[in-house]
Scaffold this motif. Structure first.
Motif, short mmCIF file in Angstrom:
data_model
loop_
_atom_site.label_atom_id
_atom_site.label_comp_id
_atom_site.label_asym_id
_atom_site.label_seq_id
_atom_site.Cartn_x
_atom_site.Cartn_y
_atom_site.Cartn_z
N GLU A 62 -5.90 -5.99 2.69
CA GLU A 62 -5.33 -5.02 3.62
C GLU A 62 -6.40 -4.09 4.18
OE1 GLU A 62 -2.97 -0.82 3.53
OE2 GLU A 62 -2.79 -2.10 1.78
N ALA A 117 11.62 -5.79 -6.80
CA ALA A 117 11.72 -4.93 -5.61
C ALA A 117 11.60 -3.46 -5.99
CB ALA A 117 13.05 -5.19 -4.88
N VAL A 121 8.70 -1.02 -4.51
CA VAL A 121 9.05 0.20 -3.75
C VAL A 121 8.59 1.44 -4.50
CG1 VAL A 121 10.97 1.60 -2.90
CG2 VAL A 121 10.94 -0.87 -2.49
N TYR A 124 4.87 1.84 -4.20
CA TYR A 124 4.53 2.24 -2.83
C TYR A 124 4.74 3.75 -2.65
CZ TYR A 124 4.81 2.58 2.26
OH TYR A 124 4.62 2.94 3.58
N PRO A 138 2.76 -0.77 5.52
CA PRO A 138 4.16 -0.86 5.09
C PRO A 138 4.34 -2.02 4.11
CG PRO A 138 3.90 -1.57 7.37
CD PRO A 138 2.59 -1.03 6.93
N PRO A 139 5.38 -1.96 3.27
CA PRO A 139 5.58 -2.99 2.26
C PRO A 139 5.62 -4.42 2.83
CG PRO A 139 7.00 -1.13 1.81
CD PRO A 139 6.35 -0.86 3.15
N THR A 140 6.16 -4.61 4.02
CA THR A 140 6.20 -5.97 4.57
C THR A 140 4.79 -6.51 4.82
OG1 THR A 140 6.47 -5.01 6.77
CG2 THR A 140 8.47 -5.73 5.63
N GLU A 141 3.90 -5.65 5.30
CA GLU A 141 2.52 -6.08 5.53
C GLU A 141 1.82 -6.35 4.19
OE1 GLU A 141 -1.63 -4.25 7.24
OE2 GLU A 141 0.24 -3.60 8.19
N TRP A 143 3.21 -7.34 1.47
CA TRP A 143 3.76 -8.59 0.96
C TRP A 143 3.03 -9.78 1.59
CZ3 TRP A 143 6.08 -10.49 -2.96
CH2 TRP A 143 6.71 -11.72 -2.90
N ARG A 144 2.75 -9.71 2.90
CA ARG A 144 2.01 -10.78 3.57
C ARG A 144 0.61 -10.92 2.98
NH1 ARG A 144 4.28 -8.70 8.33
NH2 ARG A 144 2.33 -7.63 8.78
N HIS A 145 -0.05 -9.81 2.71
CA HIS A 145 -1.39 -9.86 2.11
C HIS A 145 -1.34 -10.49 0.72
CE1 HIS A 145 -3.22 -7.71 5.35
NE2 HIS A 145 -2.49 -6.63 5.16
N ARG A 147 0.92 -12.59 -0.51
CA ARG A 147 1.19 -14.03 -0.38
C ARG A 147 -0.04 -14.79 0.05
NH1 ARG A 147 6.17 -14.91 3.25
NH2 ARG A 147 5.16 -16.93 3.30
#
Length: 153
Positions: A62, A117, A121, A124, A138-141, A143-145, A147
């Motif tokens: 990130e 989850a 959260v 975070y 943000p958590p979605t970003e 999560w992508r990192h 994965r």
């Protein structure tokens, strides 16, 4: 062992557990235990000397470089995840061994994921407060990192 190879071992163990279920349905109860133990082993493996802790790897994906104040934090957080995965394996195994099939099913289908989850959260929110002076994806970003790092060979 690289994360890609360990992931293959986890998938192989899962496949064996699923195949064995055909012979004995109780063997399917081993799957969530094996997956959580595999994740604990993966995160633990990254804590060895000379290796970057798993959460540090996520953070570097990130941020590019990791601020000195985050080095210890991400190492500690990797240890927290190891403990979390071991606890999840213990709960799944305990419910199964106790014969509480409905409770086991609710836990492996919903509870385990809800707790993942909650930890994501909660961490975070703690990180945003503790390191308020830093930018936080943000958590979605994140999560992508995570994965992408787990899929890395």
């Amino acid at each position: 062992m690289r994360t890609g190879k360990l992931t293959l071992w986890i998938v192989a163990l899962a496949a064996v557990a699923v195949a064995a279920r055909l012979a004995d349905p109780r063997i399917a109860h081993a799957l969530p235990v094996l997956l959580n133990l595999g994740l604990a082993a993966l995160f633990t493996w990254t804590l060895r000397r000379g290796s970057a802790p798993m959460v540090s790897r996520f953070a570097r994906r990130e941020r590019g470089t990791l601020e000195p104040e985050l080095v210890g934090y991400t190492r500690t957080l990797t240890v927290v995840w190891v403990a979390f995965f071991l606890a999840m394996a213990a709960v799944a195994a305990g419910l199964s061994l106790a014969g509480w099939t409905i409770a086991w099913l609710v836990f492996v289908l919903f509870g385990n994921y809800a707790l993942v989850a909650a930890l994501l959260v909660g961490e975070y929110l703690v990180r945003r407060r503790r390191f308020a002076h830093l930018r936080h994806a943000p958590p979605t970003e994140m999560w992508r990192h995570a994965r992408a790092e787990l899929r890395r060979d």
